[in-house]
Design a protein around this motif. Structure first.
Motif, PDB file in Angstrom:
ATOM      1  N   CYS A   6      11.295  -7.011   8.709  1.00 41.80           N
ATOM      2  CA  CYS A   6      10.149  -7.650   9.342  1.00 41.80           C
ATOM      3  C   CYS A   6       8.879  -7.188   8.630  1.00 41.80           C
ATOM      4  N   VAL A   7       7.806  -7.943   8.827  1.00 45.29           N
ATOM      5  CA  VAL A   7       6.501  -7.588   8.261  1.00 45.29           C
ATOM      6  C   VAL A   7       5.603  -7.174   9.411  1.00 45.29           C
ATOM      7  N   ARG A   8       5.182  -5.911   9.418  1.00 43.56           N
ATOM      8  CA  ARG A   8       4.450  -5.345  10.543  1.00 43.56           C
ATOM      9  C   ARG A   8       3.096  -4.793  10.098  1.00 43.56           C
ATOM     10  N   ILE A   9       2.229  -4.613  11.081  1.00 45.44           N
ATOM     11  CA  ILE A   9       0.983  -3.881  10.868  1.00 45.44           C
ATOM     12  C   ILE A   9       0.868  -2.823  11.962  1.00 45.44           C
TER      13      ILE A   9
ATOM     14  N   SER B  14       9.617 -15.843   0.236  1.00 49.79           N
ATOM     15  CA  SER B  14      10.531 -14.865   0.811  1.00 49.79           C
ATOM     16  C   SER B  14       9.715 -13.696   1.345  1.00 49.79           C
ATOM     17  N   PHE B  15      10.385 -12.723   1.938  1.00 47.04           N
ATOM     18  CA  PHE B  15       9.672 -11.519   2.363  1.00 47.04           C
ATOM     19  C   PHE B  15       8.936 -10.889   1.181  1.00 47.04           C
ATOM     20  N   ASP B  16       9.543 -10.967  -0.013  1.00 45.99           N
ATOM     21  CA  ASP B  16       8.957 -10.309  -1.177  1.00 45.99           C
ATOM     22  C   ASP B  16       7.657 -10.955  -1.628  1.00 45.99           C
ATOM     23  N   THR B  17       7.486 -12.255  -1.373  1.00 46.71           N
ATOM     24  CA  THR B  17       6.284 -12.950  -1.833  1.00 46.71           C
ATOM     25  C   THR B  17       5.375 -13.377  -0.686  1.00 46.71           C
ATOM     26  N   LEU B  18       5.669 -12.907   0.518  1.00 45.68           N
ATOM     27  CA  LEU B  18       4.874 -13.292   1.688  1.00 45.68           C
ATOM     28  C   LEU B  18       3.412 -12.881   1.533  1.00 45.68           C
ATOM     29  N   ALA B  19       3.163 -11.675   1.057  1.00 48.13           N
ATOM     30  CA  ALA B  19       1.782 -11.210   0.907  1.00 48.13           C
ATOM     31  C   ALA B  19       1.000 -12.111  -0.046  1.00 48.13           C
ATOM     32  N   GLU B  20       1.661 -12.568  -1.097  1.00 45.18           N
ATOM     33  CA  GLU B  20       1.015 -13.476  -2.047  1.00 45.18           C
ATOM     34  C   GLU B  20       0.632 -14.781  -1.357  1.00 45.18           C
TER      35      GLU B  20
END
Length: 333
Positions: A3-6, A304-310
């Motif tokens: 998951c992507v969390r803050i 993907s999760f790997d490119t989500l920030a982009e």
């Protein structure tokens, strides 16, 4: 699960790709295996802390990002009726879709028809339901009316243009990019204008014989709102549903009277998604329009999760096309 969390508010650097246990659904919740998640400005606003004191959207730290998604039901919590494992569902304004699994309040879930892909369901829930309540509930658009849609090249703007035209409304639209004006015309806008430092209001007045439009949909905020007043007819409605350029924090209500006894509203989607039947009815309207071809939504990119920030970085800096961006789980292809 991934998951992507803050755990703190800030820039892109506060997002963390984490591995946490699969959550268990509580009372009134449904556990969904996420197939696709939409990427939206609300994800950026969440990361920046704009909802840290919100009562409408009470998301608090730490949290998993992602306010829109689609997938299949895995399990249901107590007090949930009408959903069962295997059901294809979609949702929005429930945080946690940037993950392999998400617990979603059952009242915010909509069933997805078999003929519609889960990717398109995830791409259309937030933008589609927002445009639907703005057009049908807030503005109550009807044949013979006229409206101005700001940010018409954005995801919500494009859908608003299409819905308004389908309802027989004369549509004026603004966009900051001449390259995108052709797309907006193709969707049905009668006239596409540049913001031109607020002179869009003069163009609208000229085109309507000096009267102005019945409704303005303004998600830009500070840079356009006062000129939106000038573009609106007497006793007309200005719908401010976003503040991309920042809030207008020095507005005196007397300005509305001076502009022609205008009505100004600042609605939020959450207050128009108050029950599962309402959510389903809005989603059904959007899904049916996608299936019959009367609504055109194009997915711009898949991450993907790997490119989500982009993907979020492109969205934040206005380098997206206004089309939905998706996070696709590896197993979903």
């Amino acid at each position: 699960m991934k998951c992507v969390r803050i755990e703190a508010y800030g820039g892109p650097e506060v997002m963390v790709l984490a591995d946490i246990p699969v959550p268990a659904p509580g009372p009134g919740e449904v556990l969904v295996q996420v197939s696709h998640a939409g990427m939206n400005f609300m994800d950026i606003h969440t990361r920046q802390g704009k909802y840290r004191q919100s009562r409408t959207y009470p998301v608090r730290l730490p949290c998993t990002l992602g306010i829109e998604g689609a997938g299949r039901v895995v399990a249901t919590g107590q007090e949930v009726a009408g959903f069962a494992p295997g059901d294809r569902v979609a949702w929005c304004i429930a945080w946690g879709s940037f993950a392999e699994y998400a617990c979603v309040p059952a009242r915010l879930l909509a069933r997805v028809p078999d003929r519609l892909g889960l990717d398109m369901a995830a791409a259309s829930m937030f933008h589609g339901c927002t445009a639907h309540y703005l057009a049908y509930d807030v503005a109550r658009l009807a044949p013979g009316m006229s409206c101005l849609v700001h940010g018409a090249s954005g995801g919500i703007g494009q859908i608003l243009v299409q819905m308004a035209r389908r309802l027989g409304v004369r549509v004026f639209a603004t966009t900051s990019s001449a390259a995108r004006a052709g797309r907006i015309r193709a969707l049905g806008a009668d006239q596409v204008l540049d913001y031109d430092g607020g002179r869009f209001a003069d163009a609208v007045r000229d085109a309507t014989g000096g009267h102005g439009v019945d409704v303005v949909f303004d998600a830009v905020g500070r840079e356009t709102l006062r000129d939106s007043f000038r573009a609106t007819r007497k006793r007309g409605l200005v719908v401010n549903f976003g503040s991309v350029s920042g809030p207008l924090d020095d507005l005196d209500p007397i300005e509305l009277g001076e502009a022609g006894s205008l009505f100004l509203t600042r609605p939020r989607l959450a207050d128009h998604m108050e029950s599962q039947p309402v959510v389903q009815s809005r989603a059904d309207a959007v899904f049916a329009s996608l299936l019959d071809g009367s609504l055109d939504i194009v997915i711009a990119a898949r991450h993907s999760f790997d490119t989500l920030a982009e993907g979020l970085e492109r969205l934040e800096h206005r380098r997206s096309t206004g089309k939905p961006l998706l996070v696709v789980q590896p197993e979903a292809g």
